[in-house]
Design an enzyme around this catalytic site. Structure first.
Site, PDB file in Angstrom:
ATOM      1  N   TYR A   1     -15.226  -2.244 -17.682  1.00 56.60           N
ATOM      2  CA  TYR A   1     -16.150  -3.093 -18.304  1.00 56.60           C
ATOM      3  C   TYR A   1     -16.980  -3.316 -17.115  1.00 56.60           C
ATOM      4  CZ  TYR A   1     -15.218  -7.610 -19.801  1.00 56.60           C
ATOM      5  OH  TYR A   1     -14.926  -8.783 -19.883  1.00 56.60           O
TER       6      TYR A   1
ATOM      7  N   TRP B   1     -11.496 -12.248 -26.692  1.00 57.33           N
ATOM      8  CA  TRP B   1     -10.588 -10.949 -25.953  1.00 57.33           C
ATOM      9  C   TRP B   1      -9.569 -10.265 -24.365  1.00 57.33           C
ATOM     10  CZ3 TRP B   1     -10.798  -6.647 -23.151  1.00 57.33           C
ATOM     11  CH2 TRP B   1     -10.538  -5.387 -23.650  1.00 57.33           C
ATOM     12  N   ASP B   2     -10.885 -11.133 -23.643  1.00 57.90           N
ATOM     13  CA  ASP B   2     -11.048 -11.033 -22.124  1.00 57.90           C
ATOM     14  C   ASP B   2      -9.184 -11.898 -21.384  1.00 57.90           C
ATOM     15  OD1 ASP B   2     -13.883 -11.058 -22.389  1.00 57.90           O
ATOM     16  OD2 ASP B   2     -13.645  -9.750 -20.602  1.00 57.90           O
ATOM     17  N   THR B   3     -10.262 -12.932 -22.260  1.00 56.56           N
ATOM     18  CA  THR B   3      -8.623 -14.141 -21.968  1.00 56.56           C
ATOM     19  C   THR B   3      -7.088 -13.820 -22.687  1.00 56.56           C
ATOM     20  OG1 THR B   3     -10.127 -16.096 -21.879  1.00 56.56           O
ATOM     21  CG2 THR B   3      -7.905 -16.272 -22.126  1.00 56.56           C
TER      22      THR B   3
END
Length: 233
Positions: free
Chosen positions: A91, A183-185
């Protein structure tokens, strides 16, 4: 199966979605001829949905996922990645703050080098970054806390330029509880805890101007999420 899926998360991005789409296609066509672009359009109210729908009608490799209400960045990415067909999933933030010349390294980290996860980094010594001072300090503080409290070995967890191998991602994705900016972390910390191979590499990054991040609200929220993950361990 499609070789590469690229997700473009879009919330009120009518002003730049079409240009970002064309630049993304130009970049990915130099890497593979087996790809799809998934536009994860998250409750937009500025006409982004109409642009995305038009692109999906015009190009067979485009998939438009519309949500009538705002899901949140993490939830929208979750949904889009699960709908993607690629063996390598990625993404990219629609502002293209990360220079697209790094797209091949992002894809090949998984496709060629065998990493399970890969992320661009604004925090490594070799990174070339232009951003407002206050945002730089806030980001450095957040990433330092993540390294200390969650024992992450990464320098930058939030760069919107990531790729994943399909199987490891789907083994972890339902364990990610946050539906917004953390979310990424959370995904990258879980990946390290499970022993997956994660590549972090320096990129050239320039602040994209308008942002959906509320620096005070979101930093407090992400601080709570760090404590949640720390307690969870």
């Amino acid at each position: 199966m499609t070789e590469v899926s690229i997700v473009l998360p879009a919330y009120n991005e009518a002003a730049r979605l079409e240009d970002t789409f064309r630049r993304t296609v130009d970049a990915v066509e130099k890497i593979t001829d087996s790809f799809e672009i998934v536009i994860a359009e998250d409750g937009s109210v500025d006409g982004t949905d109409r642009i995305a729908a038009r692109l999906a009608e015009a190009y067979p490799f485009v998939k438009h996922l519309h949500s009538g209400k705002r899901l949140g960045r993490g939830a929208a990415l979750n949904r889009a990645l699960k709908e993607s067909e690629g063996e390598v999933l990625a993404y990219i933030d629609v502002d293209l703050a990360t220079d697209m010349s790094y797209l091949r390294e992002l894809i090949d980290a998984v496709r060629v080098e065998g990493f399970d996860f890969a992320t661009g980094s604004r925090m490594m010594p070799e990174s070339d970054v232009e951003r407002p001072f206050t945002r730089s300090i806030a980001s450095k503080g957040f990433n330092l806390l993540t390294r200390i409290l969650l024992h992450s070995r990464l320098y930058d967890h939030q760069c919107g330029f990531k790729s994943f191998r399909r199987e490891p991602l789907f083994e972890l994705i339902d364990e990610v509880k946050d539906e917004h900016w953390f979310w990424d972390t959370e995904l990258l910390v879980l990946a390290q805890r499970r022993g997956y191979r994660v590549k972090e590499f320096p990129v050239r990054w320039k602040h994209g101007g308008a942002t959906k991040v509320n620096i005070v609200r979101d930093l407090f929220g992400m601080g709570r999420e760090i404590l949640r993950m720390w307690w969870r361990k």
